[in-house]
Design an enzyme around this catalytic site. Sequence first.
Site, PDB file in Angstrom:
ATOM      1  N   GLU A  33      -2.376  12.686  -5.724  1.00 30.83           N
ATOM      2  CA  GLU A  33      -2.214  11.627  -6.620  1.00 30.83           C
ATOM      3  C   GLU A  33      -2.695  10.661  -5.800  1.00 30.83           C
ATOM      4  OE1 GLU A  33       2.540  13.188  -6.955  1.00 30.83           O
ATOM      5  OE2 GLU A  33       1.908  11.600  -5.879  1.00 30.83           O
TER       6      GLU A  33
ATOM      7  N   CYS B  24      -0.074   2.192  -7.722  1.00 30.33           N
ATOM      8  CA  CYS B  24      -0.564   3.426  -8.205  1.00 30.33           C
ATOM      9  C   CYS B  24      -0.746   2.836  -9.966  1.00 30.33           C
ATOM     10  CB  CYS B  24      -0.649   4.508  -7.793  1.00 30.33           C
ATOM     11  SG  CYS B  24       0.989   5.535  -8.227  1.00 30.33           S
TER      12      CYS B  24
HETATM   13  P1  NAD Z   1      -6.278   5.763   1.661  1.00 28.17           P
HETATM   14  O1  NAD Z   1      -6.785   6.924   1.182  1.00 28.17           O
HETATM   15  O2  NAD Z   1      -6.547   5.192   1.986  1.00 28.17           O
HETATM   16  O3  NAD Z   1      -5.131   6.065   2.477  1.00 28.17           O
HETATM   17  C1  NAD Z   1      -4.570   7.567   2.890  1.00 28.17           C
HETATM   18  C2  NAD Z   1      -4.052   8.382   3.546  1.00 28.17           C
HETATM   19  O4  NAD Z   1      -4.844   9.183   4.351  1.00 28.17           O
HETATM   20  C3  NAD Z   1      -4.107   7.498   4.968  1.00 28.17           C
HETATM   21  O5  NAD Z   1      -2.947   8.103   5.859  1.00 28.17           O
HETATM   22  C4  NAD Z   1      -5.398   8.039   5.578  1.00 28.17           C
HETATM   23  O6  NAD Z   1      -4.673   7.448   6.972  1.00 28.17           O
HETATM   24  C5  NAD Z   1      -5.593   9.289   4.902  1.00 28.17           C
HETATM   25  N1  NAD Z   1      -6.903   9.247   5.468  1.00 28.17           N
HETATM   26  C6  NAD Z   1      -7.788   8.540   5.448  1.00 28.17           C
HETATM   27  N2  NAD Z   1      -9.740   9.080   5.972  1.00 28.17           N
HETATM   28  C7  NAD Z   1      -8.797  10.350   5.921  1.00 28.17           C
HETATM   29  C8  NAD Z   1      -9.239  11.489   6.038  1.00 28.17           C
HETATM   30  N3  NAD Z   1     -10.729  11.201   6.303  1.00 28.17           N
HETATM   31  N4  NAD Z   1      -9.046  12.748   5.839  1.00 28.17           N
HETATM   32  C9  NAD Z   1      -7.989  12.601   6.220  1.00 28.17           C
HETATM   33  N5  NAD Z   1      -6.957  11.457   5.407  1.00 28.17           N
HETATM   34  C10 NAD Z   1      -7.688  10.750   5.798  1.00 28.17           C
HETATM   35  O7  NAD Z   1      -5.080   5.573   0.764  1.00 28.17           O
HETATM   36  P2  NAD Z   1      -4.117   3.899   1.290  1.00 28.17           P
HETATM   37  O8  NAD Z   1      -5.155   2.762   0.941  1.00 28.17           O
HETATM   38  O9  NAD Z   1      -3.311   4.460   2.059  1.00 28.17           O
HETATM   39  O10 NAD Z   1      -3.591   3.849   0.044  1.00 28.17           O
HETATM   40  C11 NAD Z   1      -3.816   3.483  -1.745  1.00 28.17           C
HETATM   41  C12 NAD Z   1      -4.439   4.017  -2.694  1.00 28.17           C
HETATM   42  O11 NAD Z   1      -3.493   5.180  -3.025  1.00 28.17           O
HETATM   43  C13 NAD Z   1      -4.470   3.735  -3.846  1.00 28.17           C
HETATM   44  O12 NAD Z   1      -5.789   3.647  -4.698  1.00 28.17           O
HETATM   45  C14 NAD Z   1      -3.891   3.643  -4.773  1.00 28.17           C
HETATM   46  O13 NAD Z   1      -3.671   4.036  -6.107  1.00 28.17           O
HETATM   47  C15 NAD Z   1      -2.931   5.168  -4.478  1.00 28.17           C
HETATM   48  N6  NAD Z   1      -1.432   5.293  -4.311  1.00 28.17           N
HETATM   49  C16 NAD Z   1      -1.933   6.547  -5.646  1.00 28.17           C
HETATM   50  C17 NAD Z   1      -0.430   6.524  -6.061  1.00 28.17           C
HETATM   51  C18 NAD Z   1      -0.040   7.800  -6.572  1.00 28.17           C
HETATM   52  O14 NAD Z   1       1.213   8.498  -7.134  1.00 28.17           O
HETATM   53  N7  NAD Z   1      -0.913   8.461  -7.917  1.00 28.17           N
HETATM   54  C19 NAD Z   1       0.740   6.753  -4.951  1.00 28.17           C
HETATM   55  C20 NAD Z   1       0.379   5.470  -4.047  1.00 28.17           C
HETATM   56  C21 NAD Z   1      -0.527   5.660  -3.652  1.00 28.17           C
END
Ligand code: NAD
Length: 693
Positions: free
Chosen positions: A465, A500
Amino acid sequence: MKKRLGISYTKTNFHNYWNWFTIHDLQNDIQLVELSFEKNNTEDISTCDGFILTGGIDIEPSFYDASSSYANAPDEFQNERDLFEKTIFEYSQLYQLPLLGICRGMQLINVLQGGKLIQDLGALNAIHKKEEIDKEHETIVEDNSLLREITNASSGKINSAHHQAIDKNTLGKNLKANAYTNADHKTIEGFEFNDKSGKGFMLCVQWHPERLIGKEESPFSKKIKERFLQEIRKTKMEKISIINPATEEIITTLNEDTPQSIEEKFQLLKKAQPGWASTTVKERIKCIKKFVSLLDEYKDELAKTLTSEMGKPLHQSYNELNGAKAKIQFFIDNSQKWLEDEWITTEGTTKEKIVYEPLGVVANISAWNYPYLVAINVVIPALIGGNAVFYKPSEYTILTGMNIQKLMYESGVHEHCFELAIGRGHVGKALLELPLNGYFFTGSYKTGKFIAEQVAHKLVPCQLELGGKDPLYVMDDVEDIDKVAAAALEGVVYNNGQSCCAVERIYVHEKIYDEFVKSYVEQAKKLIVGDPLNESTEIGAVSRKEQVEFLLHQVEDAKQKGATVLLGGKKINGKGYFIEPAVLINVNHDMKIMKEESFGPITGIQKVKDDEEAVALMEDTEYGLTAAIYSKSFERAEKIMMQMNTGTVYWNCCDRVSAALPWSGRKHSGLGSTLSYQGIRAFVQPKAYHMRG
Ligand code: NAD
């Protein structure tokens, strides 16, 4: 950063343990922390670098399968304390942190390692049992023991204040006695790990070094304390600070998971999952119902924690909790139906049915913007489906993640069926290296793509997502422009624009463009930005420091390419990550603000000459999460809705999620669906039964 020594609270003479450590001992680099079963401050356990389990009332005998009626038994036990200290013990072992068990603390460690206790020393109480003052006697220290190494003494005077003792015939697993009472040579006075490989420092003593007469000189107090503090100073936990984005204050600093602790947690999940899967769906739903009632019971502290770590206005944190309850209710009401066996052929020689089995142990790597809502999409149906969940909250909402775990266990979810992975991206990455049975991710496209690539070879389900650049189009036939502008504005700024499915770009038909922009700006001017704890605040702080710079950069980029900033778009000076909500016009698709996800309270409004141009611009994106159309005519709107390559389309509404409908992104917005019946089935795998006979 100071090291933290957690001391478990006891109603009996807690101050003795606390005061044992002088300013001189602690210097300026160790700080004491009270870990209290009464306050149940389990989150503080994760901030500590070493622990003392203290003395006090007898352990509840069910802990070691014994009867509660015995000589000198207390009137009542403290089961909450036993459980709280069990958590401390397990934590110390998971992270190999130094541990000192004193009196009852030593007895607890013995029973947690599977050992038994002598419930009352009987005649030996003459030597050991406390009456008015501590009894004193001599102890003999075993050669080749850690205790001997520390004290450099083969014998010495210790105190005694207990009527229970370690049963030497059933000493706990991997423990070896290191001291005995001299007078009877029977009572164990101390133990340590037998095989110390892969273990942190651990020493347990039956006496009370913290109040030993002559403790300033005695090796049985002074040397133990010195060595224990040395071991704490040597620890090397990676730390992560939780910062309040509205004040920039550090709320707390937590230990991050290590590769070993991640592996151990995985083993615990793997072992616990079949037991959870063997319960009925009904039983699992019962736990989830309890979870909902706990969300309600603790809503005030949960909402405050959420606001303090991610900056959204407090009333929106309450809204999120309410939204979470409503979403969970969907799973409570519908899971039974979608998980039960499906009979396909009931007549004839060959009967056929589909059985839905859990995937096993699944990961949920999650985002911070709606930590309850996005976690619930995964963890609730995963648990109801019989899976164990390795949940990685975002590093920006770990305290909320810890609250979710606490409530899960309080709700009756089996021990170790819901483990947390605590830390930054590298901790999430460690989950990708485990042989998990499914990966469910919420976050950015960049991370999602990385995860999909990393786990592809495992051939297990991987759902994503991801982000969006969601358009909203206002047609020329809308009846109430103010109302539409208000809806669009809310879609942009709700949750500080960090949704999102937030409205990220607005297209308006040229016939009503001027009127729409005027109304939008007038309403945006009235937004109250400020302390998220204030009731009147509509826009709090954005969650991450870098995000302020990122948003300012998008505004600047647009300005340089010809955009006009009608409102805001500047950093608000002072403490906290605050930015003025921004409205930009004269924008086009060469500008980042119209193409890249903003994730903040800023937007561009672009004039279009007709529906065709609107469609072309709306579709000019790598994302495909949602698209909204405002029009009086459903027929006209529907024509556009059909052309949107997005998982969700809205007519006369926006920025909304329904538990009954699938939540899915297309293109760079994701893969797979959560919510709806599809989001129940996503966490199970079908097995086809062909039955003849
Ligand atoms: P992010 O991708 O920076 O981090 C998400 C998670 O991934 C965190 O827990 C982080 O620690 C982990 N992560 C980071 N690097 C990683 C790696 N190399 N391997 C495994 N895990 C890793 O995103 P964010 O800043 O936490 O969230 C914001 C984003 O999420 C925005 O783009 C938003 O649109 C999206 N989002 C989407 C939905 C949806 O339903 N489509 C819902 C909420 C947020």
